[in-house]
Each structure stands twice: as structure tokens, then as C-alpha cells.
Design a protein around this motif. Structure first.
Motif, mmCIF file in Angstrom:
data_model
loop_
_atom_site.group_PDB
_atom_site.id
_atom_site.type_symbol
_atom_site.label_atom_id
_atom_site.label_comp_id
_atom_site.label_asym_id
_atom_site.label_seq_id
_atom_site.Cartn_x
_atom_site.Cartn_y
_atom_site.Cartn_z
ATOM 1 N N UNK A 95 0.687 -1.249 0.070
ATOM 2 C CA UNK A 95 0.087 -0.039 0.176
ATOM 3 C C UNK A 95 0.881 1.211 -0.061
ATOM 4 N N UNK A 96 1.964 1.151 0.688
ATOM 5 C CA UNK A 96 2.888 2.389 0.641
ATOM 6 C C UNK A 96 3.231 3.116 -0.795
ATOM 7 N N UNK A 97 3.737 2.120 -1.616
ATOM 8 C CA UNK A 97 4.239 2.579 -2.873
ATOM 9 C C UNK A 97 3.890 1.653 -4.060
ATOM 10 N N UNK A 98 3.247 0.466 -3.829
ATOM 11 C CA UNK A 98 2.775 -0.462 -5.067
ATOM 12 C C UNK A 98 3.948 -1.551 -5.299
ATOM 13 N N UNK A 99 5.157 -1.101 -4.734
ATOM 14 C CA UNK A 99 6.152 -2.296 -4.701
ATOM 15 C C UNK A 99 6.943 -2.624 -3.521
ATOM 16 N N UNK A 100 7.887 -3.598 -3.601
ATOM 17 C CA UNK A 100 8.443 -4.039 -2.332
ATOM 18 C C UNK A 100 9.813 -3.801 -2.574
ATOM 19 N N UNK A 101 10.557 -3.274 -1.825
ATOM 20 C CA UNK A 101 11.959 -3.237 -1.377
ATOM 21 C C UNK A 101 12.664 -4.255 -0.440
ATOM 22 N N UNK A 102 13.807 -4.193 -0.578
ATOM 23 C CA UNK A 102 14.312 -5.241 0.386
ATOM 24 C C UNK A 102 13.939 -5.179 1.762
ATOM 25 N N UNK A 103 14.009 -4.010 2.462
ATOM 26 C CA UNK A 103 13.466 -3.953 3.873
ATOM 27 C C UNK A 103 12.035 -4.270 4.090
ATOM 28 N N UNK A 104 11.421 -4.156 3.065
ATOM 29 C CA UNK A 104 9.952 -4.616 3.392
ATOM 30 C C UNK A 104 9.963 -6.318 3.107
ATOM 31 N N UNK A 105 10.492 -6.567 2.310
ATOM 32 C CA UNK A 105 10.746 -8.222 2.092
ATOM 33 C C UNK A 105 11.352 -8.817 3.353
ATOM 34 N N UNK A 106 12.292 -7.980 4.079
ATOM 35 C CA UNK A 106 12.830 -8.688 5.253
ATOM 36 C C UNK A 106 11.742 -8.647 6.302
ATOM 37 N N UNK A 107 10.953 -7.563 6.425
ATOM 38 C CA UNK A 107 9.830 -7.326 7.409
ATOM 39 C C UNK A 107 9.028 -8.543 7.101
ATOM 40 N N UNK A 108 8.604 -8.799 5.994
ATOM 41 C CA UNK A 108 7.646 -9.858 5.689
ATOM 42 C C UNK A 108 8.161 -11.351 5.942
ATOM 43 N N UNK A 109 9.253 -11.543 5.736
ATOM 44 C CA UNK A 109 10.011 -12.724 6.284
ATOM 45 C C UNK A 109 10.098 -12.998 7.522
ATOM 46 N N UNK A 110 10.420 -11.959 8.390
ATOM 47 C CA UNK A 110 10.423 -12.118 9.708
ATOM 48 C C UNK A 110 9.112 -12.314 10.214
ATOM 49 N N UNK A 111 8.008 -11.567 9.641
ATOM 50 C CA UNK A 111 6.605 -11.890 10.187
ATOM 51 C C UNK A 111 6.313 -13.427 9.940
ATOM 52 N N UNK A 112 6.729 -13.915 8.733
ATOM 53 C CA UNK A 112 6.398 -15.307 8.364
ATOM 54 C C UNK A 112 7.008 -16.348 9.403
ATOM 55 N N UNK A 113 8.492 -16.089 9.612
ATOM 56 C CA UNK A 113 9.317 -16.897 10.875
ATOM 57 C C UNK A 113 8.582 -16.820 12.067
ATOM 58 N N UNK A 114 8.201 -15.656 12.585
ATOM 59 C CA UNK A 114 7.424 -15.564 13.730
ATOM 60 C C UNK A 114 6.232 -16.344 13.863
ATOM 61 N N UNK A 115 5.213 -16.192 12.825
ATOM 62 C CA UNK A 115 4.080 -17.058 12.824
ATOM 63 C C UNK A 115 4.371 -18.491 12.626
ATOM 64 N N UNK A 116 5.330 -19.038 12.078
ATOM 65 C CA UNK A 116 5.644 -20.259 11.927
ATOM 66 C C UNK A 116 6.068 -20.874 13.283
#
Length: 56
Positions: free
Chosen positions: A25-46
Motif C-alpha cells: 500500500x505504501x508505494x505499490x512495490x516491495x523493496x528489500x527492507x519490506x521483504x525482510x519485514x515480511x520474512x520475519x513476520x512469516x518466521x514468527x508465525x511459523x
């Protein structure tokens, strides 16, 4: 199978979804820091899924 045994994981799985929606929603694209945030959220959920609930 009762859903009550899995509520913890259901709620935790919302974090990566919300992180992805917020990042897109921020800018319509993913950068590396957003990808890291999503990966961390996935690891926490797992991790939440893998840790068993305490018996009452």
C-alpha cells in the motif's frame, strides 16, 4: 478437529498478511527492507505454530 486448538496460529498468520498489505500500500512495490519485514513476520508465525499450547 477443533479450531480452538489453532486460534493462536490463525491470529499469528495474520501478521505476514498485514505486513504484505501495508508494504504494497505504501508505494505499490516491495523493496528489500519490506521483504525482510515480511520474512520475519512469516518466521514468527511459523514459530507460534510450532510451539504447543500449555495444558490447562
Amino acid at each position: 478437529m477443533k479450531i480452538s486448538a489453532y486460534w493462536k496460529s490463525v491470529i499469528a498468520s495474520l501478521a505476514p498478511v498485514l505486513a504484505t498489505v501495508q508494504a504494497a500500500a505504501d508505494d505499490g512495490a516491495f523493496d528489500s527492507s519490506e521483504g525482510i519485514t515480511i520474512a520475519i513476520a512469516l518466521l514468527i508465525a511459523f514459530g507460534v505454530y510450532r510451539v504447543p499450547n500449555k495444558q490447562a
